[in-house]
Design a protein around this motif. Structure first.
Motif, PDB file in Angstrom:
ATOM      1  N   GLU B  88       0.838  -1.204   0.000  1.00  7.71           N
ATOM      2  CA  GLU B  88       0.000   0.000   0.000  1.00  7.71           C
ATOM      3  C   GLU B  88       0.877   1.260   0.000  1.00  7.71           C
ATOM      4  OE1 GLU B  88      -3.250   1.626   3.078  1.00  7.71           O
ATOM      5  OE2 GLU B  88      -3.514  -0.501   2.577  1.00  7.71           O
ATOM      6  N   ASP B  89       1.948   1.214   0.814  1.00 10.10           N
ATOM      7  CA  ASP B  89       2.840   2.372   0.903  1.00 10.10           C
ATOM      8  C   ASP B  89       3.561   2.640  -0.426  1.00 10.10           C
ATOM      9  OD1 ASP B  89       2.062   2.610   3.511  1.00 10.10           O
ATOM     10  OD2 ASP B  89       3.887   1.735   4.362  1.00 10.10           O
ATOM     11  N   ALA B  90       3.943   1.555  -1.124  1.00  2.99           N
ATOM     12  CA  ALA B  90       4.632   1.738  -2.402  1.00  2.99           C
ATOM     13  C   ALA B  90       3.691   2.352  -3.438  1.00  2.99           C
ATOM     14  CB  ALA B  90       5.184   0.406  -2.896  1.00  2.99           C
ATOM     15  N   TYR B  91       2.435   1.876  -3.441  1.00  2.00           N
ATOM     16  CA  TYR B  91       1.445   2.478  -4.351  1.00  2.00           C
ATOM     17  C   TYR B  91       1.217   3.949  -4.007  1.00  2.00           C
ATOM     18  CZ  TYR B  91       0.051  -1.885  -6.665  1.00  2.00           C
ATOM     19  OH  TYR B  91       0.028  -3.020  -7.417  1.00  2.00           O
ATOM     20  N   THR B  92       1.171   4.250  -2.717  1.00  2.00           N
ATOM     21  CA  THR B  92       0.971   5.634  -2.284  1.00  2.00           C
ATOM     22  C   THR B  92       2.145   6.511  -2.718  1.00  2.00           C
ATOM     23  OG1 THR B  92      -0.298   4.851  -0.392  1.00  2.00           O
ATOM     24  CG2 THR B  92       0.541   7.111  -0.271  1.00  2.00           C
ATOM     25  N   MET B  93       3.362   5.966  -2.592  1.00  9.99           N
ATOM     26  CA  MET B  93       4.568   6.681  -3.021  1.00  9.99           C
ATOM     27  C   MET B  93       4.472   7.030  -4.517  1.00  9.99           C
ATOM     28  SD  MET B  93       8.443   5.211  -2.448  1.00  9.99           S
ATOM     29  CE  MET B  93       9.957   6.040  -2.988  1.00  9.99           C
ATOM     30  N   GLN B  94       3.988   6.055  -5.293  1.00  8.33           N
ATOM     31  CA  GLN B  94       3.836   6.269  -6.730  1.00  8.33           C
ATOM     32  C   GLN B  94       2.763   7.331  -7.018  1.00  8.33           C
ATOM     33  OE1 GLN B  94       1.923   3.069  -9.004  1.00  8.33           O
ATOM     34  NE2 GLN B  94       3.534   3.226 -10.554  1.00  8.33           N
ATOM     35  N   LYS B  95       1.642   7.212  -6.308  1.00  7.32           N
ATOM     36  CA  LYS B  95       0.496   8.087  -6.555  1.00  7.32           C
ATOM     37  C   LYS B  95       0.822   9.530  -6.160  1.00  7.32           C
ATOM     38  CE  LYS B  95      -3.113   7.815  -3.992  1.00  7.32           C
ATOM     39  NZ  LYS B  95      -4.106   7.106  -3.153  1.00  7.32           N
ATOM     40  N   THR B  99       0.820  12.767  -8.650  1.00  3.95           N
ATOM     41  CA  THR B  99      -0.011  13.947  -8.380  1.00  3.95           C
ATOM     42  C   THR B  99       0.852  15.212  -8.398  1.00  3.95           C
ATOM     43  OG1 THR B  99      -1.443  12.587  -7.003  1.00  3.95           O
ATOM     44  CG2 THR B  99      -1.614  14.990  -6.722  1.00  3.95           C
ATOM     45  N   LYS B 100       1.981  15.125  -7.719  1.00  2.00           N
ATOM     46  CA  LYS B 100       2.904  16.263  -7.651  1.00  2.00           C
ATOM     47  C   LYS B 100       3.366  16.688  -9.047  1.00  2.00           C
ATOM     48  CE  LYS B 100       6.012  18.892  -5.466  1.00  2.00           C
ATOM     49  NZ  LYS B 100       5.781  19.854  -4.397  1.00  2.00           N
ATOM     50  N   LEU B 101       3.652  15.675  -9.927  1.00  2.34           N
ATOM     51  CA  LEU B 101       4.180  15.972 -11.268  1.00  2.34           C
ATOM     52  C   LEU B 101       3.064  16.099 -12.304  1.00  2.34           C
ATOM     53  CD1 LEU B 101       7.202  13.489 -11.296  1.00  2.34           C
ATOM     54  CD2 LEU B 101       7.343  15.988 -11.194  1.00  2.34           C
ATOM     55  N   PRO B 105      -0.032   7.799 -12.651  1.00  2.20           N
ATOM     56  CA  PRO B 105       0.759   7.021 -11.676  1.00  2.20           C
ATOM     57  C   PRO B 105       1.631   5.956 -12.320  1.00  2.20           C
ATOM     58  CG  PRO B 105      -1.497   7.258 -10.906  1.00  2.20           C
ATOM     59  CD  PRO B 105      -1.460   7.825 -12.296  1.00  2.20           C
ATOM     60  N   GLU B 106       1.129   5.294 -13.372  1.00  2.00           N
ATOM     61  CA  GLU B 106       1.916   4.188 -13.945  1.00  2.00           C
ATOM     62  C   GLU B 106       3.136   4.680 -14.727  1.00  2.00           C
ATOM     63  OE1 GLU B 106      -1.314   4.700 -14.480  1.00  2.00           O
ATOM     64  OE2 GLU B 106      -1.843   4.455 -16.600  1.00  2.00           O
ATOM     65  N   LEU B 107       3.286   6.005 -14.841  1.00  2.00           N
ATOM     66  CA  LEU B 107       4.504   6.554 -15.463  1.00  2.00           C
ATOM     67  C   LEU B 107       5.590   6.834 -14.421  1.00  2.00           C
ATOM     68  CD1 LEU B 107       3.023   8.991 -18.155  1.00  2.00           C
ATOM     69  CD2 LEU B 107       4.112   6.765 -18.527  1.00  2.00           C
ATOM     70  N   VAL B 108       5.275   6.481 -13.170  1.00  2.00           N
ATOM     71  CA  VAL B 108       6.235   6.730 -12.091  1.00  2.00           C
ATOM     72  C   VAL B 108       6.835   5.410 -11.593  1.00  2.00           C
ATOM     73  CG1 VAL B 108       6.539   7.643  -9.746  1.00  2.00           C
ATOM     74  CG2 VAL B 108       4.967   8.788 -11.341  1.00  2.00           C
ATOM     75  N   GLY B 109       8.146   5.326 -11.590  1.00  2.00           N
ATOM     76  CA  GLY B 109       8.831   4.187 -10.981  1.00  2.00           C
ATOM     77  C   GLY B 109       9.208   4.539  -9.553  1.00  2.00           C
ATOM     78  N   VAL B 110       9.149   3.553  -8.655  1.00  2.00           N
ATOM     79  CA  VAL B 110       9.559   3.799  -7.269  1.00  2.00           C
ATOM     80  C   VAL B 110      10.617   2.765  -6.866  1.00  2.00           C
ATOM     81  CG1 VAL B 110       7.424   4.904  -6.510  1.00  2.00           C
ATOM     82  CG2 VAL B 110       7.601   2.415  -6.393  1.00  2.00           C
ATOM     83  N   ALA B 111      11.566   3.195  -6.061  1.00  2.00           N
ATOM     84  CA  ALA B 111      12.609   2.282  -5.586  1.00  2.00           C
ATOM     85  C   ALA B 111      12.993   2.680  -4.173  1.00  2.00           C
ATOM     86  CB  ALA B 111      13.825   2.343  -6.503  1.00  2.00           C
ATOM     87  N   SER B 112      13.315   1.653  -3.366  1.00  7.23           N
ATOM     88  CA  SER B 112      13.711   1.900  -1.981  1.00  7.23           C
ATOM     89  C   SER B 112      14.892   0.994  -1.653  1.00  7.23           C
ATOM     90  CB  SER B 112      12.562   1.583  -1.023  1.00  7.23           C
ATOM     91  OG  SER B 112      11.428   2.392  -1.298  1.00  7.23           O
ATOM     92  N   THR B 113      15.789   1.480  -0.831  1.00  8.20           N
ATOM     93  CA  THR B 113      16.934   0.657  -0.420  1.00  8.20           C
ATOM     94  C   THR B 113      17.318   1.011   1.010  1.00  8.20           C
ATOM     95  OG1 THR B 113      19.241   0.088  -0.903  1.00  8.20           O
ATOM     96  CG2 THR B 113      18.544   2.299  -1.495  1.00  8.20           C
TER      97      THR B 113
END
Lengths: 397, 397
Positions: B88-95, B99-101, B105-113
């Protein structure tokens, strides 16, 4: 089955001894086990493509003679990666021992452990052999086969077979390069039961997968690993035959000896401060369970975390994930020293102080419950410490 | 092809930036790459069965949209092993980013490390996102994605395609858990060539085996690894199509960028003091050669020996032997920093002083000549030092 305070020479008809010949600077480095009569023999050997000369010679003799009466071992020089000269030296080691004991060369097993690539100092070997006497102090044998090990590794048990008491004993060396399928590990097991070499091999083969092949220290597999089991029949009991209750009893005895030696090797891995035992439960089958257990116990990140007494269970789940096993990973429970840290693949809170207490123990158990069957797999290893690096950065020089 | 002093925003139409949002205590920990227009996209992902939430979300979006316009990355928290809440958090990060840009949403990649198992601090994420502005300092992006890395890892090149100059740039983070088939490694590559997502994936897939999949730091494979390549077509050159000289040129360019990033990751492995490059030559085929090279570069015993500047070539041969490759091992030459140490599988003497000199270098090359064909395989890694243990024993706490 009864654990006794014995050693490799406890079974009837065996003797063993060890001494300092000069392969190493000061410590004992040369030992032998001798049976009064040729014994049935079974062996498993390294899976490394590069096989040290003494293993080639021993394996060849076991295949040819199907019996073994004596075993000589040196530590300090591995006689591995030594080309044709190394082969010749291993044959000479076998021949000299046979001459000394007045038996056929193919009844002699030879083993070497230590630095790879150096030729055997044959004058040192001769010096050692000149002092070989049957009937010695078998605790010295356990010392003589060690390299960077910090402790001798022995176990002895007895079991009743009808009116006869059978004794079985094991001795091993381990330390670095311990990994899948036989690493720089030598293990010798003696027994006084009446059993053919073929049946003995059956018992050894069926127990090696769940014991010695489930320990890992650093993922390297050595060129010199070998497990030999000798059984000389000196109890004069009934012959142990396959597919009998006696065979199962014998196999269980062998399993216990092998597992104890395996755990002692894992606990005394180079630089180790803690034994790690991983138990994968409720798996679809035991092979998958063992692969997963070994993946976790072999993870450098898990090993360093345990060394740091850090309950970093995320690394445990990651190692479960790359074990190469096709098991659903969305309903996994993980327990660290009996404290649940993950349930149904989601983190659960735990008391940090309780956790710090249990992480200080010198044996840490990790349980992974897959909820995907009823098979179990276990693996043993040790933590990865500063001393591992120190020992291995400066081994040769 | 020309190496330029550029960064991830050097290709036309890209911008990038990074800042401190609060995932980590002080260092930069949040960054983004934005393209003016939706770019073609190709990706490769971890082979770990346990896959972190952001990778699932990104892979799903790449498959669905076949384009990517923006990428947001945080370091400090991996959002891995975090269950449904993590998804849920990863989807929220994408969404939130979309919204900001003001993009889909599906044009946004997210990555965490970062640390596995902790939930994403969503207020920190929101704080970071509130400061996102297009057009920033792309050197800060290279900083923001690091965890235990000690250096930023970037490379940029240009190449002429007819009258058009195409620019390609890469940025990566590596460190611990680097091993076969994508480990805790993030690599992002931008380009301004005109190329379809399908052709881009072809170029990425054919180069990943010989570059990123040939580096190893500690044998652990992470849940969060990902390589993404974006190409936005802003040069307006001719479209690059498969099976053309232009494709080969493009693929060579991508290979160079990927290999440079891979070597930088290997050299900056946790606690590393030296880069190790292993080259297996005259092998029967390139897969065997690569497996062997990787086996040597991944051996803990070889790694500690190199750390100790100890020319322990026996360990190299042992690692060749357990690579799981069926190649004759009786005619192998080994060179350590160009000095022959083994010829025809037998040790050769060398000048110890010369050897000590070359072993002090901060990059050590090991060449293994199999005399068994004409294929070559390379792999890169680093030594195993006290600091590796220190970093990983105390990472979480």
């Amino acid at each position: 089955m009864k654990i006794i305070d014995g050693n490799i020479a406890s079974p009837l008809g065996f003797s063993a001894d060890g001494l300092h010949a000069g392969f190493k600077k000061r410590k004992k480095d040369f030992g032998w086990i001798v049976s009064e009569v040729p014994a049935s023999v079974a062996g498993v050997y390294t899976t490394n493509k590069v096989i040290a000369a003494p293993l080639i010679v021993t394996r060849e003799s076991v295949t040819k003679a199907q019996k073994m009466q004596a075993l000589v071992v040196n530590s300090g020089v591995a006689n591995s990666c030594t080309g044709l000269q190394g082969m010749e030296d291993a044959y000479t080691m076998q021949k000299w021992t046979a001459t000394k004991l007045k038996i056929a060369p193919e009844l002699v097993g030879v083993a070497s452990t230590g630095v790879i690539g150096d030729l055997m100092p044959m004058d040192t070997l001769q010096k050692g052999l000149s002092k070989l006497v049957v009937n010695g102090n078998s605790d010295d044998f356990a010392q003589a086969i060690l390299t960077t090990d910090t402790k001798v590794k022995t176990v002895a048990v007895t079991e009743q077979f009808g009116r006869d008491e059978v004794t079985m004993a094991g001795v091993a060396k381990g330390s670095g390069m311990i990994h899948p399928n036989m690493a720089t590990m030598l293990a010798f097991i003696t027994c006084d039961a009446v059993i053919s070499s073929e049946t003995l091999q059956l018992a050894l083969s069926q127990n090696v997968e769940t014991t010695f092949n489930q320990i890992t220290v650093d993922g390297d597999t050595s060129t010199n690993d070998m497990v030999l089991v000798l059984s000389n029949g000196c109890t004069l009991n009934q012959e142990i035959l396959p597919n009998t209750p006696e065979f199962d009893k014998f196999s269980a005895m062998l399993h216990f000896v092998m597992q104890e030696l395996a755990k002692k090797i894992a606990k005394d891995g180079e630089g180790a401060t803690k034994l790690i035992e991983v138990e994968v439960i409720n798996a679809p089958n035991s092979l998958d369970a063992r692969m997963m257990a070994k993946s976790v116990v072999g993870s450098s990140l898990v090993k360093t975390a345990i060394f740091g007494e850090d309950p970093n269970w995320g690394r445990i789940l990651a190692a479960v994930g790359y074990a190469g096993v096709n098991v659903p990973v969305d309903n996994i429970d993980i327990y660290l020293a009996d404290i649940p840290v993950m349930l149904a693949s989601s983190p659960v809170g735990f008391d940090e102080e309780d956790m710090q207490d249990v992480m200080q123990a010198d044996a840490i158990t990790i349980v992974v419950d897959l909820h995907a069957g009823d098979s179990v797999g276990r693996a043993w290893g040790c933590d990865l410490s500063y001393d591992y690096v120190k020992i291995n950065a400066l081994y040769r020089t």
